[in-house]
Design an enzyme around this catalytic site. Structure first.
Site, PDB file in Angstrom:
ATOM      1  CB  SER A  27      34.711   5.447  57.562  1.00 29.79           C
ATOM      2  OG  SER A  27      34.684   4.362  57.135  1.00 29.79           O
ATOM      3  NE  ARG A 122      35.225  -0.846  44.646  1.00 29.31           N
ATOM      4  CZ  ARG A 122      35.530  -0.160  45.693  1.00 29.31           C
ATOM      5  NH1 ARG A 122      36.582  -0.390  46.165  1.00 29.31           N
ATOM      6  NH2 ARG A 122      34.368  -0.292  46.473  1.00 29.31           N
ATOM      7  CD  GLN A 170      32.680   4.471  49.518  1.00 31.70           C
ATOM      8  OE1 GLN A 170      33.078   4.220  48.429  1.00 31.70           O
ATOM      9  NE2 GLN A 170      33.354   3.956  50.494  1.00 31.70           N
ATOM     10  CB  SER A 197      26.631   1.716  54.387  1.00 32.73           C
ATOM     11  OG  SER A 197      27.306   0.502  53.901  1.00 32.73           O
ATOM     12  CD  GLU A 312      32.822  -1.006  57.643  1.00 34.53           C
ATOM     13  OE1 GLU A 312      33.135  -0.534  58.428  1.00 34.53           O
ATOM     14  OE2 GLU A 312      32.432  -0.113  56.390  1.00 34.53           O
ATOM     15  CG  HIS A 339      32.035  -3.611  49.265  1.00 39.72           C
ATOM     16  ND1 HIS A 339      32.140  -3.288  50.479  1.00 39.72           N
ATOM     17  CD2 HIS A 339      31.011  -2.732  48.766  1.00 39.72           C
ATOM     18  CE1 HIS A 339      31.146  -2.442  50.933  1.00 39.72           C
ATOM     19  NE2 HIS A 339      30.191  -2.390  49.782  1.00 39.72           N
ATOM     20  NE  ARG A 384      35.957  -3.847  56.336  1.00 44.05           N
ATOM     21  CZ  ARG A 384      36.795  -3.181  57.283  1.00 44.05           C
ATOM     22  NH1 ARG A 384      37.172  -3.806  58.339  1.00 44.05           N
ATOM     23  NH2 ARG A 384      36.682  -1.856  57.335  1.00 44.05           N
TER      24      ARG A 384
END
Length: 423
Positions: A27, A122, A170, A197, A312, A339, A384
């Site tokens: 990030s 997405r 984002q 986030s 996350e 995600h 992840r």
């Protein structure tokens, strides 16, 4: 999943003990690259992550006319005259597909964007609609998804824009990072459910201020970036604390002790909340001289966690909760459905295929610990998911992980680091 062979996840015959150094934060790395690309002079970045997501960002910026060179582990970014035509491969990197279009709008010419197959699913309509409202010409054939193109004229009017960023922080960060270079700056107003986030937004604002950009975030759900230069800055990237999560989790589920080096005293990374969360699980956590040590106590407590700021971390935390002494509830993470994959559905499917009892809720997951058995754990091209499977494999002998190579998204060395730790 089909009956295919995966990567044999190492199982722990004794308590896991060891020391791990994780590479730089994805990030921070990608934000630093974007800011350096549109700064007022060259910047040198140290500790920059070398992984698929950061490589895609570097390639995207180079395609726009930015100079990027590397020597002795130091990456020098030299801003250039942004221009098209150019093509940007976003892969499956949210930071590339969302952070680069506002920069491409400053280029003179057409910039085409595309990515992996799932990247085309997405949603991009929020950032594309915001850019249109700021005066940018975009062609997406009415889909609000990739592939799309940005036709830049060398400048962006900017000004005020209202958007719904409840699906991803984002969308806000993307406009924040480039906004100072717009003629009128940018005044972003969020209208919708809470933005997830928050640490990532704090990260974007802090990194802008470090480079002399004026950002007013004193009002809730509003960010005002004044127009002006972005100062060039030599910058050291922090280790990726979220990528440290599975290694530290190994100590908890096996009753061992793991130390991660280079842990910052203060950070805006979501992983900075891990010490508190691990303590609540029942672990013994200490931070001294930049070293975070987590010791398992032989008992894992079931938790009720609001993960809206740190979504996350969900896959690894779920893997820990699978071995707790009672149910756990992970909340505030509905946005994970958008995600790298639909993480909530994927986690429910894969854990339950091993005999688990995981149920989706409107905004999260419920976990009722049950004995798990071996099997092939699907990763859905999601790094992840692979991390979660590796933690499970410590306690569940015979577990195999499908496509362990997907960890190259942010930590290419993961299989080697993991095997070395467990051995």
């Amino acid at each position: 999943m089909t009956a295919q062979q995966g990567w044999p996840a190492p199982s722990a015959t004794v308590a896991v003990r060891g020391r791990v150094t994780v590479p730089g934060s994805k990030s921070i790395s990608n934000r630093a690259l974007v800011l350096a690309a549109i700064a007022d002079g060259p910047s040198t970045l140290s500790g920059l992550l070398v992984a698929r997501d950061t490589n895609l960002m570097r390639q995207a910026l180079v395609s726009l006319g930015v100079g990027i060179t590397e020597q002795d582990g130091l990456v020098t970014v030299t801003p250039g005259s942004l221009k098209g035509p150019a093509s940007v491969d976003c892969g499956l990197a949210g930071t590339v597909m969302r952070f680069v279009p506002p920069v491409a709008a400053l280029a003179d010419g057409e910039i085409a964007f595309d990515g992996d197959a799932y990247a085309r699913e997405r949603p991009m309509n929020v950032i594309l609609g915001a850019l249109r409202a700021l005066g940018v010409q975009i062609e997406d054939h009415g889909t609000g998804r990739m592939p799309y193109s940005v036709s830049g004229t060398g400048s962006v009017r900017g000004g005020q824009v209202t958007l719904d960023a409840s699906g991803s922080s984002q969308f806000v960060s993307a406009l924040l990072l480039a906004g100072a270079r717009y003629d009128e700056g940018v005044d972003i107003i969020h209208d919708g459910k809470p933005v997830p986030s928050q640490p990532h937004l704090d990260m974007s604002v802090a990194m802008l201020r470090e480079r002399g950009v004026q950002v007013d975030d004193s009002q809730p759900n509003r960010w005002i970036v004044a127009p002006g230069p972005i100062r060039a800055l030599d910058y050291a990237i922090e280790p990726d604390l979220s990528n440290a999560a599975p290694f530290l989790a190994a100590a908890i589920v096996t009753g061992g002790a793991v130390t991660v080096t280079g842990w910052p005293a203060q950070t805006t990374q979501p992983g900075g909340q891990l010490p508190d969360i691990f303590t609540r699980f029942g672990a013994d956590v200490t931070l001294a001289d930049g070293q975070l040590t987590v010791r398992g106590t032989g008992r894992i407590e079931g938790l009720d966690l609001d993960l809206s700021e740190v979504g996350e971390l969900t896959p690894v935390l779920l893997a820990i909760a699978a071995f707790a002494d009672g149910p756990s509830y992970l909340r505030g993470i509905a946005h994970l459905r958008g995600h790298e994959t639909d993480r909530l559905a994927a986690l429910e499917t894969e854990f339950n295929a091993l005999g688990g009892d995981v149920t989706q809720t409107p905004d999260g997951l419920e976990i009722r610990p049950k004995p798990l058995h071996s099997g092939l754990f699907g990763t859905y091209h999601d790094h992840r998911m692979a991390h979660a499977a590796a933690v499970l494999g410590l306690v569940v002998p015979g577990l195999e992980i499908e496509n362990i190579a997907t960890t190259a998204k942010t930590l290419p060395e993961f299989p080697e680091l993991w095997s070395a730790l467990v051995s």
